[in-house]
Design a protein around this motif. Structure first.
Motif, PDB file in Angstrom:
ATOM      1  N   CYS A 200       0.840  -1.200   0.000  1.00 45.21           N
ATOM      2  CA  CYS A 200       0.000   0.000   0.000  1.00 45.21           C
ATOM      3  C   CYS A 200       0.875   1.251   0.000  1.00 45.21           C
ATOM      4  CB  CYS A 200      -0.917   0.020   1.214  1.00 45.21           C
ATOM      5  SG  CYS A 200      -2.117  -1.304   1.213  1.00 45.21           S
ATOM      6  N   ALA A 201       1.972   1.201   0.770  1.00 43.92           N
ATOM      7  CA  ALA A 201       2.881   2.346   0.809  1.00 43.92           C
ATOM      8  C   ALA A 201       3.481   2.595  -0.565  1.00 43.92           C
ATOM      9  CB  ALA A 201       3.978   2.103   1.833  1.00 43.92           C
ATOM     10  N   LEU A 202       3.854   1.506  -1.260  1.00 43.78           N
ATOM     11  CA  LEU A 202       4.426   1.662  -2.605  1.00 43.78           C
ATOM     12  C   LEU A 202       3.423   2.337  -3.536  1.00 43.78           C
ATOM     13  CD1 LEU A 202       6.289  -1.728  -3.158  1.00 43.78           C
ATOM     14  CD2 LEU A 202       7.290   0.527  -2.877  1.00 43.78           C
ATOM     15  N   THR A 203       2.142   1.935  -3.415  1.00 46.94           N
ATOM     16  CA  THR A 203       1.114   2.558  -4.257  1.00 46.94           C
ATOM     17  C   THR A 203       1.013   4.049  -3.971  1.00 46.94           C
ATOM     18  OG1 THR A 203      -0.105   0.493  -4.272  1.00 46.94           O
ATOM     19  CG2 THR A 203      -1.313   2.452  -4.905  1.00 46.94           C
ATOM     20  N   LEU A 204       1.048   4.405  -2.687  1.00 48.11           N
ATOM     21  CA  LEU A 204       0.945   5.827  -2.328  1.00 48.11           C
ATOM     22  C   LEU A 204       2.158   6.605  -2.838  1.00 48.11           C
ATOM     23  CD1 LEU A 204      -0.507   5.588   1.275  1.00 48.11           C
ATOM     24  CD2 LEU A 204      -1.680   6.193  -0.830  1.00 48.11           C
ATOM     25  N   VAL A 205       3.353   5.993  -2.679  1.00 49.72           N
ATOM     26  CA  VAL A 205       4.557   6.682  -3.151  1.00 49.72           C
ATOM     27  C   VAL A 205       4.490   6.888  -4.661  1.00 49.72           C
ATOM     28  CG1 VAL A 205       7.035   6.401  -3.509  1.00 49.72           C
ATOM     29  CG2 VAL A 205       6.061   5.951  -1.274  1.00 49.72           C
ATOM     30  N   SER A 206       4.033   5.853  -5.385  1.00 54.05           N
ATOM     31  CA  SER A 206       4.000   6.007  -6.841  1.00 54.05           C
ATOM     32  C   SER A 206       2.913   6.985  -7.270  1.00 54.05           C
ATOM     33  CB  SER A 206       3.822   4.655  -7.522  1.00 54.05           C
ATOM     34  OG  SER A 206       2.725   3.980  -6.975  1.00 54.05           O
ATOM     35  N   ALA A 207       1.900   7.207  -6.408  1.00 54.77           N
ATOM     36  CA  ALA A 207       0.891   8.218  -6.740  1.00 54.77           C
ATOM     37  C   ALA A 207       1.485   9.615  -6.667  1.00 54.77           C
ATOM     38  CB  ALA A 207      -0.296   8.117  -5.791  1.00 54.77           C
ATOM     39  N   VAL A 208       2.618   9.765  -5.967  1.00 55.96           N
ATOM     40  CA  VAL A 208       3.294  11.057  -5.934  1.00 55.96           C
ATOM     41  C   VAL A 208       4.355  11.129  -7.031  1.00 55.96           C
ATOM     42  CG1 VAL A 208       4.702  12.602  -4.544  1.00 55.96           C
ATOM     43  CG2 VAL A 208       2.900  11.257  -3.467  1.00 55.96           C
ATOM     44  N   VAL A 209       5.229  10.110  -7.060  1.00 50.71           N
ATOM     45  CA  VAL A 209       6.366  10.142  -7.992  1.00 50.71           C
ATOM     46  C   VAL A 209       5.892  10.044  -9.437  1.00 50.71           C
ATOM     47  CG1 VAL A 209       8.464   8.956  -8.689  1.00 50.71           C
ATOM     48  CG2 VAL A 209       7.914   9.177  -6.283  1.00 50.71           C
ATOM     49  N   GLY A 210       4.945   9.143  -9.701  1.00 49.55           N
ATOM     50  CA  GLY A 210       4.488   8.913 -11.078  1.00 49.55           C
ATOM     51  C   GLY A 210       3.983  10.182 -11.744  1.00 49.55           C
ATOM     52  N   PRO A 211       2.964  10.863 -11.189  1.00 47.85           N
ATOM     53  CA  PRO A 211       2.460  12.068 -11.849  1.00 47.85           C
ATOM     54  C   PRO A 211       3.524  13.150 -12.008  1.00 47.85           C
ATOM     55  CG  PRO A 211       0.870  11.295 -10.271  1.00 47.85           C
ATOM     56  CD  PRO A 211       2.082  10.446 -10.082  1.00 47.85           C
ATOM     57  N   PHE A 212       4.400  13.333 -10.995  1.00 51.10           N
ATOM     58  CA  PHE A 212       5.405  14.391 -11.126  1.00 51.10           C
ATOM     59  C   PHE A 212       6.374  14.080 -12.255  1.00 51.10           C
ATOM     60  CE2 PHE A 212       4.007  16.198  -7.146  1.00 51.10           C
ATOM     61  CZ  PHE A 212       4.288  17.532  -7.352  1.00 51.10           C
ATOM     62  N   ALA A 213       6.883  12.838 -12.267  1.00 50.39           N
ATOM     63  CA  ALA A 213       7.852  12.486 -13.308  1.00 50.39           C
ATOM     64  C   ALA A 213       7.193  12.523 -14.686  1.00 50.39           C
ATOM     65  CB  ALA A 213       8.428  11.096 -13.023  1.00 50.39           C
ATOM     66  N   ALA A 214       5.963  11.994 -14.782  1.00 46.08           N
ATOM     67  CA  ALA A 214       5.298  11.947 -16.083  1.00 46.08           C
ATOM     68  C   ALA A 214       4.994  13.359 -16.574  1.00 46.08           C
ATOM     69  CB  ALA A 214       4.012  11.131 -15.973  1.00 46.08           C
ATOM     70  N   ALA A 215       4.556  14.251 -15.678  1.00 43.27           N
ATOM     71  CA  ALA A 215       4.249  15.621 -16.092  1.00 43.27           C
ATOM     72  C   ALA A 215       5.509  16.321 -16.581  1.00 43.27           C
ATOM     73  CB  ALA A 215       3.630  16.393 -14.926  1.00 43.27           C
ATOM     74  N   THR A 216       6.628  16.101 -15.861  1.00 35.87           N
ATOM     75  CA  THR A 216       7.891  16.702 -16.303  1.00 35.87           C
ATOM     76  C   THR A 216       8.250  16.221 -17.700  1.00 35.87           C
ATOM     77  OG1 THR A 216       8.553  16.568 -14.003  1.00 35.87           O
ATOM     78  CG2 THR A 216      10.260  17.122 -15.577  1.00 35.87           C
TER      79      THR A 216
ATOM     80  N   LEU B 160      14.065   9.810 -16.324  1.00 37.59           N
ATOM     81  CA  LEU B 160      14.108   8.379 -15.981  1.00 37.59           C
ATOM     82  C   LEU B 160      15.243   8.084 -15.000  1.00 37.59           C
ATOM     83  CD1 LEU B 160      12.869   5.616 -16.525  1.00 37.59           C
ATOM     84  CD2 LEU B 160      14.517   5.322 -18.346  1.00 37.59           C
ATOM     85  N   THR B 161      16.407   8.728 -15.202  1.00 35.92           N
ATOM     86  CA  THR B 161      17.541   8.505 -14.301  1.00 35.92           C
ATOM     87  C   THR B 161      17.179   8.895 -12.872  1.00 35.92           C
ATOM     88  OG1 THR B 161      18.973   9.104 -16.138  1.00 35.92           O
ATOM     89  CG2 THR B 161      19.987   8.940 -13.979  1.00 35.92           C
ATOM     90  N   LEU B 162      16.501  10.034 -12.731  1.00 34.15           N
ATOM     91  CA  LEU B 162      16.154  10.480 -11.378  1.00 34.15           C
ATOM     92  C   LEU B 162      15.111   9.561 -10.750  1.00 34.15           C
ATOM     93  CD1 LEU B 162      16.168  14.354 -11.537  1.00 34.15           C
ATOM     94  CD2 LEU B 162      17.819  12.799 -10.535  1.00 34.15           C
ATOM     95  N   VAL B 163      14.119   9.155 -11.550  1.00 29.79           N
ATOM     96  CA  VAL B 163      13.136   8.203 -11.012  1.00 29.79           C
ATOM     97  C   VAL B 163      13.852   6.918 -10.607  1.00 29.79           C
ATOM     98  CG1 VAL B 163      11.151   6.780 -11.595  1.00 29.79           C
ATOM     99  CG2 VAL B 163      11.210   9.138 -12.311  1.00 29.79           C
ATOM    100  N   GLY B 164      14.812   6.485 -11.426  1.00 33.02           N
ATOM    101  CA  GLY B 164      15.584   5.282 -11.110  1.00 33.02           C
ATOM    102  C   GLY B 164      16.390   5.461  -9.844  1.00 33.02           C
ATOM    103  N   ALA B 165      17.023   6.642  -9.691  1.00 32.55           N
ATOM    104  CA  ALA B 165      17.828   6.893  -8.496  1.00 32.55           C
ATOM    105  C   ALA B 165      16.951   6.851  -7.245  1.00 32.55           C
ATOM    106  CB  ALA B 165      18.523   8.251  -8.602  1.00 32.55           C
ATOM    107  N   PHE B 166      15.732   7.363  -7.398  1.00 37.22           N
ATOM    108  CA  PHE B 166      14.795   7.320  -6.284  1.00 37.22           C
ATOM    109  C   PHE B 166      14.366   5.880  -5.994  1.00 37.22           C
ATOM    110  CE2 PHE B 166      10.472   7.467  -4.630  1.00 37.22           C
ATOM    111  CZ  PHE B 166      10.609   8.354  -3.585  1.00 37.22           C
ATOM    112  N   ASN B 167      14.234   5.106  -7.066  1.00 34.04           N
ATOM    113  CA  ASN B 167      13.704   3.755  -6.924  1.00 34.04           C
ATOM    114  C   ASN B 167      14.743   2.712  -6.521  1.00 34.04           C
ATOM    115  OD1 ASN B 167      10.942   4.136  -7.668  1.00 34.04           O
ATOM    116  ND2 ASN B 167      11.025   2.094  -8.537  1.00 34.04           N
TER     117      ASN B 167
END
Lengths: 223, 255, 185
Positions: A200-216, B160-167
């Motif tokens: 569940c924590a992984l899902t929550l973390v990816s709900a933050v990281v995913g949109p930010f990285a994808a928007a960038t 992708l590199t930064l997401v990878g570094a985080f992951n």
């Protein structure tokens, strides 16, 4: 304020359901993967029961990834993505809403199909409940992580394969804790809740990281 | 900021021309000493015999595999946050080197594993993490190759590199969890104080040699990448000047 | 805005729209709403229609109305137009309930144009707006554009055919001699 979120969500859901019924195709693919495994490993029911959760998870991972390559590409091809960037709405939130709608249309049907497919794999009721619960908690993370890959490959004509290569390493933790939690419900040594809560924590973390990285990535892709 | 002095590629190339011969010399010297020490002076292991010498290649390569990713992550920050013009050149040059070091550590690891464990491959937590790292390097290289425009590719790869570094820490943590779940840990611990100086010194010299090798290759690869981009922009100019629109138009003031 | 192919008309429009970062300098708008960036005052009407064939015509339009933020700074007097009225005004009101897949190229273009009417924004960035339109629709478009100008709006348009607009200023782009035109993106 919230009107546009609802409008976007309804539009995405309508598109997902009307264009080829991508949710149905995802479930068919899931069924095909699960059917093909016993031909590979043999029809031993005990073995299938033991590796069943893993098969269901890998099937769900592949089905999610294959459905994701058009997440942003369709909007980029007809110019809608440019207009979304200009609309004066936060792009991160747009990505999140699109992911949520995509998950409702493609991820949720996989969760509903899992208990049926679990019967083929000789899982007992507790295991079926556990796998379904982990898929429900974990497949949103797959969609959100996959959104990063979809945004990176949005400019590529045939980016689906590359997207899968980029996303699979990032999805390994989700797979590990999803399968661990399901296994823990069947076998005793590990409590179910520990890996499930990490999932569940992984899902929550990816709900933050995913949109930010994808928007960038999408902002860079527009120029 | 000193780094900004080298934002100009021409000035950077001049620096590379000065530094590179010295780096090559230092690298060759470090390798000569390191290889001699590790293959002729370091004692055999009482259990593993000569095979322990693989460690002098394997361990530095594994360190470098991780250091390469750190260099790429810092370069990615340089591309996205500080917008340094050479940052994506640095990241692009580092990716194949990281992949190569990761590959060396995987190969030597499995060669070492054969006499130790009886098989070439064990799904040991460390080996598995390094394998995932290897796939990530190859994925990044594929992303660079498939995108036509190097600037756009650089930005996408930086994300992708930064997401990878985080992951990566999360992946490492989950692989460790997965490993303890499925088999008891069977890793040889190389904890600092227990290593005998006869082994530690050659190991450190080899680590220094590998690091120098990385910086030598990295600078050379950055130089090549700058040249490659110059060739690309020259070609684009050549194509554009052959365009008929370039010659015929005349200026007309705005009304 | 006129000029030969590949001179950078589309790139300039996309830069004003905030889709391409400027190589140097920045885009600033005088007299706009303070807290919004320049490109959030703009409608971009490019070569692509952003029309989803799977949605009905009215669904396409109501989505963009709900999604895009309307911006009405002082001196700009246009209200929100209802989607059905906008479609009627452009002569495609009868297609409202049909899936957009059944529209012809010109009708899709007009549907895309309707997007500019349902959400008021003071600046229209138009890239060859008359392409794929017949003479009748072109007349209607010019009338719309003049109406926008009268209500205090601004239009930046790239065109190959002369448009009969009020108060038009002409900007002719020429490729510089030592910097030949680049291939358009």
């Amino acid at each position: 304020m919230s009107g546009w979120v609802g409008a976007l969500f309804v539009r995405e859901l309508r598109l997902a359901v009307r264009v080829g019924g991508s949710g149905v195709i995802g479930v068919l693919f899931f069924l095909a993967v699960v059917t093909v495994i016993p031909f590979g490993v043999g029809p031993d029911l005990n073995l299938l029961a033991r590796i069943g959760p893993a098969i269901l998870w890998i099937g769900a991972l592949l089905a999610t990834l294959l459905g994701l390559d058009r997440l942003f590409q369709a909007d980029r091809d007809d110019g809608a993505l440019d207009l979304m960037i200009m609309a004066g709405r936060p792009l991160e939130l747009i990505v999140l809403v699109k992911c949520l709608a995509h998950w409702m249309a493609t991820g949720l049907p996989l969760v509903f199909a899992a208990p049926v497919l679990a019967i083929f794999l000789n899982l007992d009721p507790v295991a079926i409940a556990a796998v379904t619960a982990t898929l429900l908690a974990g497949t949103p993370a797959l969609t959100l992580i996959g959104a990063i890959g979809a945004s990176l490959t949005v400019t590529l004509r045939r980016g689906g394969l590359l997207m899968a290569v980029l996303v699979i390493p990032l999805a390994i933790p989700v797979l590990i804790f999803g399968v661990s939690a399901a296994d823990a419900a069947i076998q005793d040594p590990v409590p179910f809740m520990t890996p499930f809560l990490i999932l569940c924590a992984l899902t929550l973390v990816s709900a933050v990281v995913g949109p930010f990285a994808a928007a960038t990535a999408l902002r860079f892709a527009s120029d | 900021m000193a780094l900004w002095d080298y934002a100009n590629p021409t000035r950077f190339l001049r620096l590379v021309d000065i530094v590179l011969p010295w780096l090559i010399a230092a690298c060759a010297l470090a390798f000569a000493i390191g290889l001699y020490k590790s293959f002729f002076m370091a004692p055999e292991d009482y259990q593993q015999g000569d095979t322990v010498r693989i460690m002098f290649i394997h361990v530095p390569a594994a360190w470098l595999a991780m250091m390469c990713y750190s260099v790429m992550a810092i370069s990615a920050l340089g591309t996205l946050v500080w917008k340094h013009p050479l940052a994506d050149v640095s990241a692009k040059a580092a990716a194949p080197l990281g992949a190569a070091f990761t590959f060396i550590s995987l190969i030597t690891g499995s060669l070492w594993g054969k006499p130790m464990w009886g098989t070439y491959w064990v799904w040991d937590a460390r080996l598995t993490s390094v394998l995932v790292l290897f796939i990530m390097y190859l994925g990044l290289m594929a992303l660079w190759r498939t995108m036509e425009d190097p600037i756009k590719a650089g930005k996408a790869a930086a994300v992708l590199t930064l997401v990878g570094a985080f992951n990566l820490p999360i992946i490492k943590f989950s692989v460790d969890w997965w490993n303890t779940l499925h088999q008891p840990a069977s890793v040889i611990r190389l904890d600092g104080p227990t290593i005998h100086p006869d082994i530690l010194i050659p190991l450190l010299v080899m680590a220094l040699a590998f690091t120098l090798l990385f910086f030598t290759l990295h600078l050379a690869a950055m130089r090549n990448e700058i040249f490659r981009r110059r060739v690309r922009s020259m070609r684009m100019k050549a194509a554009a000047s052959a365009h008929p629109a370039g010659a015929t138009a005349t200026a007309q003031p705005a009304e | 805005m006129t000029g030969p192919n590949g001179v950078g008309k589309s790139s300039l429009l996309r830069t004003l729209a905030g889709l391409v970062p400027p190589a140097e300098g920045h885009v600033r708008l005088e007299g706009g709403t303070e807290e919004l960036t320049a490109f959030e005052h703009c409608h971009y009407f490019g070569h692509q229609d952003a029309v989803k064939p799977a949605l009905s015509v009215i669904e396409n339009l109501t989505f963009w109305q709900a999604f895009s933020q309307s911006v009405t700074p002082d001196g700009f007097t246009t209200g929100r137009m209802a989607p059905a009225d906008a479609l009627d005004g452009l002569g495609i009101g009868h297609t409202a309930r049909l899936p957009a897949a059944y529209l012809s190229a010109g009708q899709k273009r007009r549907l895309s144009l309707a997007r500019l009417l349902v959400t008021p924004r003071p600046i229209w960035l138009m890239d060859e707006p008359t392409s794929a339109l017949d003479a009748d629709s072109e007349k209607r478009l010019i009338a719309l554009m003049n109406g926008h100008l009268l209500s205090g709006g601004l239009i930046v348009t790239a065109t190959h055919t002369p448009l009969t607009l009020n108060k038009a200023q002409k900007l002719h782009l020429e490729p510089a001699r030592d910097h030949p035109a680049e291939v358009p993106a």
